[in-house]
Scaffold this motif. Structure first.
Motif, PDB file in Angstrom:
ATOM      1  N   GLY A  31      34.447  39.535  21.453  1.00 61.70           N
ATOM      2  CA  GLY A  31      33.540  39.075  22.495  1.00 61.70           C
ATOM      3  C   GLY A  31      33.883  37.710  23.059  1.00 61.70           C
ATOM      4  N   ILE A  32      34.997  37.137  22.635  1.00 57.83           N
ATOM      5  CA  ILE A  32      35.388  35.804  23.093  1.00 57.83           C
ATOM      6  C   ILE A  32      36.076  35.905  24.454  1.00 57.83           C
ATOM      7  N   VAL A  33      35.777  34.932  25.303  1.00 58.85           N
ATOM      8  CA  VAL A  33      36.296  34.925  26.674  1.00 58.85           C
ATOM      9  C   VAL A  33      37.822  34.923  26.703  1.00 58.85           C
ATOM     10  N   MET A  34      38.347  35.688  27.654  1.00 61.40           N
ATOM     11  CA  MET A  34      39.771  35.682  27.976  1.00 61.40           C
ATOM     12  C   MET A  34      39.886  35.467  29.481  1.00 61.40           C
ATOM     13  N   VAL A  35      40.797  34.625  29.880  1.00 63.41           N
ATOM     14  CA  VAL A  35      41.023  34.366  31.298  1.00 63.41           C
ATOM     15  C   VAL A  35      42.153  35.269  31.767  1.00 63.41           C
ATOM     16  N   LEU A  36      41.850  36.110  32.740  1.00 64.70           N
ATOM     17  CA  LEU A  36      42.842  37.021  33.304  1.00 64.70           C
ATOM     18  C   LEU A  36      43.661  36.359  34.404  1.00 64.70           C
ATOM     19  N   ASP A  37      43.051  35.397  35.079  1.00 68.26           N
ATOM     20  CA  ASP A  37      43.711  34.703  36.185  1.00 68.26           C
ATOM     21  C   ASP A  37      43.257  33.248  36.156  1.00 68.26           C
ATOM     22  N   GLY A  38      44.105  32.358  35.673  1.00 68.51           N
ATOM     23  CA  GLY A  38      43.751  30.953  35.514  1.00 68.51           C
ATOM     24  C   GLY A  38      43.684  30.161  36.806  1.00 68.51           C
ATOM     25  N   GLU A  39      44.227  30.719  37.880  1.00 60.84           N
ATOM     26  CA  GLU A  39      44.182  30.082  39.197  1.00 60.84           C
ATOM     27  C   GLU A  39      43.818  31.135  40.242  1.00 60.84           C
ATOM     28  N   PRO A  40      42.567  31.575  40.237  1.00 61.35           N
ATOM     29  CA  PRO A  40      42.167  32.660  41.136  1.00 61.35           C
ATOM     30  C   PRO A  40      42.170  32.238  42.603  1.00 61.35           C
ATOM     31  N   ALA A  41      42.339  33.227  43.456  1.00 60.72           N
ATOM     32  CA  ALA A  41      42.340  32.996  44.902  1.00 60.72           C
ATOM     33  C   ALA A  41      40.944  32.621  45.377  1.00 60.72           C
ATOM     34  N   GLU A  42      40.887  31.991  46.511  1.00 63.14           N
ATOM     35  CA  GLU A  42      39.628  31.489  47.061  1.00 63.14           C
ATOM     36  C   GLU A  42      38.520  32.549  47.205  1.00 63.14           C
ATOM     37  N   PRO A  43      38.823  33.794  47.534  1.00 62.33           N
ATOM     38  CA  PRO A  43      37.727  34.763  47.680  1.00 62.33           C
ATOM     39  C   PRO A  43      36.838  34.908  46.432  1.00 62.33           C
ATOM     40  N   VAL A  44      37.380  34.644  45.238  1.00 67.17           N
ATOM     41  CA  VAL A  44      36.558  34.760  44.021  1.00 67.17           C
ATOM     42  C   VAL A  44      36.205  33.401  43.435  1.00 67.17           C
TER      43      VAL A  44
END
Length: 65
Positions: A31-44
């Motif tokens: 249940g621990i957080v994982m980052v799929l995209d550390g530098e997401p695009a502006e839309p998100v």
């Protein structure tokens, strides 16, 4: 642009980040957080900012570049 860092030792597995920005966050088998995209695009980016604000353990830090 935003960058994300997480403190996995602080994460309590509430999952609010995944609900707020499923394109960017996931949870491991514990249940621990994982980052799929550390530098997401502006839309998100706004979803990522929300995830950082509502994280109950404040494990997510959003850096504005």
């Amino acid at each position: 642009m935003v960058r994300i860092s997480v403190d996995i030792d602080s994460c309590i597995g509430a999952g609010q980040c995944v609900l707020s920005a499923p394109e960017v966050f996931d949870q491991d088998d514990d249940g621990i957080v994982m980052v799929l995209d550390g530098e997401p695009a502006e839309p998100v980016a706004e979803d990522v900012r929300l995830a950082g604000r509502i994280c109950p353990s404040q494990a997510i830090t959003v850096h504005e570049d």
